[in-house]
Design a protein around this motif. Structure first.
Motif, short mmCIF file in Angstrom:
data_model
loop_
_atom_site.label_atom_id
_atom_site.label_comp_id
_atom_site.label_asym_id
_atom_site.label_seq_id
_atom_site.Cartn_x
_atom_site.Cartn_y
_atom_site.Cartn_z
N LEU A 1 58.57 11.00 12.75
CA LEU A 1 59.05 10.46 11.48
C LEU A 1 59.24 11.57 10.45
N THR A 2 60.18 11.36 9.52
CA THR A 2 60.35 12.28 8.40
C THR A 2 59.19 12.04 7.43
N PRO A 3 58.95 12.96 6.46
CA PRO A 3 57.85 12.76 5.51
C PRO A 3 57.91 11.42 4.77
N ASN A 4 59.09 11.03 4.30
CA ASN A 4 59.20 9.76 3.58
C ASN A 4 59.02 8.57 4.50
N GLU A 5 59.53 8.65 5.71
CA GLU A 5 59.32 7.57 6.67
C GLU A 5 57.83 7.41 6.96
N TYR A 6 57.15 8.54 7.15
CA TYR A 6 55.72 8.49 7.42
C TYR A 6 54.96 7.88 6.24
N LYS A 7 55.29 8.29 5.02
CA LYS A 7 54.57 7.79 3.84
C LYS A 7 54.69 6.28 3.70
N LEU A 8 55.87 5.74 3.99
CA LEU A 8 56.05 4.29 3.93
C LEU A 8 55.17 3.59 4.96
N VAL A 9 55.17 4.13 6.17
CA VAL A 9 54.34 3.54 7.23
C VAL A 9 52.87 3.66 6.87
N GLU A 10 52.45 4.81 6.36
CA GLU A 10 51.05 5.02 5.99
C GLU A 10 50.62 4.02 4.93
N CYS A 11 51.44 3.83 3.91
CA CYS A 11 51.12 2.90 2.83
C CYS A 11 50.86 1.50 3.36
N LEU A 12 51.75 1.03 4.23
CA LEU A 12 51.64 -0.34 4.73
C LEU A 12 50.56 -0.49 5.81
N PHE A 13 50.42 0.51 6.69
CA PHE A 13 49.41 0.45 7.74
C PHE A 13 48.00 0.46 7.17
N THR A 14 47.79 1.19 6.09
CA THR A 14 46.46 1.29 5.50
C THR A 14 46.18 0.17 4.52
N ASN A 15 47.13 -0.75 4.39
CA ASN A 15 46.94 -1.88 3.47
C ASN A 15 47.38 -3.18 4.14
N GLN A 16 46.85 -3.41 5.33
CA GLN A 16 47.20 -4.63 6.06
C GLN A 16 46.79 -5.86 5.25
N GLY A 17 47.64 -6.87 5.30
CA GLY A 17 47.34 -8.10 4.59
C GLY A 17 47.81 -8.11 3.15
N LYS A 18 48.53 -7.07 2.73
CA LYS A 18 49.02 -7.00 1.36
C LYS A 18 50.52 -6.73 1.37
N VAL A 19 51.25 -7.48 0.54
CA VAL A 19 52.70 -7.30 0.42
C VAL A 19 52.99 -6.25 -0.65
N PHE A 20 53.85 -5.30 -0.30
CA PHE A 20 54.24 -4.24 -1.24
C PHE A 20 55.71 -4.41 -1.62
N SER A 21 55.98 -4.47 -2.91
CA SER A 21 57.36 -4.53 -3.39
C SER A 21 58.03 -3.18 -3.23
N SER A 22 59.36 -3.16 -3.36
CA SER A 22 60.09 -1.89 -3.30
C SER A 22 59.63 -0.95 -4.40
N GLU A 23 59.30 -1.51 -5.58
CA GLU A 23 58.86 -0.69 -6.70
C GLU A 23 57.54 0.02 -6.40
#
Length: 224
Positions: A151-173
């Motif tokens: 993954l590129t750095p930004n792709e990884y950061k998006l995955v990291e944010c969501l993987f480490t916060n299972q059960g929570k919805v994140f808006s685009s903002e």
């Protein structure tokens, strides 16, 4: 991820502890400055939420002691002091971020996430496993059935944010702030483009990325 809260308001401290614990953080807390200083100097914590006006020892003194001792910890000041000079003093004394009261818990959470990705932190739980996927936080890699997804750095950061916060919805903002930081932004279509390219990489390996879209709200991890 271990968090220490030093805040003299019992109700706020309890609310923060419950909210962060529900998000998967390990949380300790105290309302006394002297006790808080002893706790933080133990070096057991990765993040500190610090009030400035405390009994026994004030927050500024605690902050200076942390930096003098070279403790590897990210510090978020949470204070009712909202003057520009107060914020400048806090940041110059070694704080990594400054949030004024009253505040949104969601904003506090996102700011903590941003602090987590700055530099090196002592993250004990360095791997997150979901189905065939393993996220290695230390190595900044996502493996699919032990294969690096490149993954590129930004792709990884998006995955990291969501993987480490299972059960929570994140808006685009919120995802934008996680990628770019508090004072910058990433366009919504860029977020979608990064997620789309990530999904294609995973699909090429014969798997499906467990990041789903909740229409009108944002993105979340689907666990089965």
């Amino acid at each position: 991820m271990k968090v220490l809260i030093i805040e003299d308001s019992t109700s706020l401290r309890r609310s923060l502890k419950i909210g962060l614990s529900n998000l998967g953080f390990t949380v300790d807390d105290t309302g006394d400055g002297s006790e808080g200083l002893s706790m933080v100097l133990s070096g057991k914590y990765s993040l500190l939420i610090l009030d400035l006006m405390l009994p026994s020892v004030d927050g500024t003194t605690i902050l200076k002691a942390i930096r003098k001792a070279n403790i590897d910890i990210r510090v978020l000041i949470l204070s009712a002091r909202d003057l520009t000079e107060d914020k400048i003093d806090g940041l110059l004394n070694g704080a990594d971020d400054y949030l004024t009261k009253p505040f949104s818990f969601d904003e506090l959470h996102v700011r903590l996430l941003c602090l987590m990705r700055r530099g090196s932190l002592n993250i004990n739980d360095s791997k997150v496993c979901i189905g065939s996927f393993t996220l290695d936080i230390h190595l900044k890699q996502l493996h699919c059935n032990k294969i690096d997804t490149n993954l590129t750095p930004n792709e990884y950061k998006l995955v990291e944010c969501l993987f480490t916060n299972q059960g929570k919805v994140f808006s685009s903002e919120k995802l934008s702030e996680y990628l770019a930081g508090q004072y910058d932004a990433v366009a919504k279509n860029s977020i979608e483009a990064h997620l789309s390219s990530t999904r294609k990489k995973i699909k090429s390996l014969g798997y499906e990325l467990p990041i789903k879209t909740k229409r009108g709200f944002g993105y979340f991890i689907e666990t089965k």
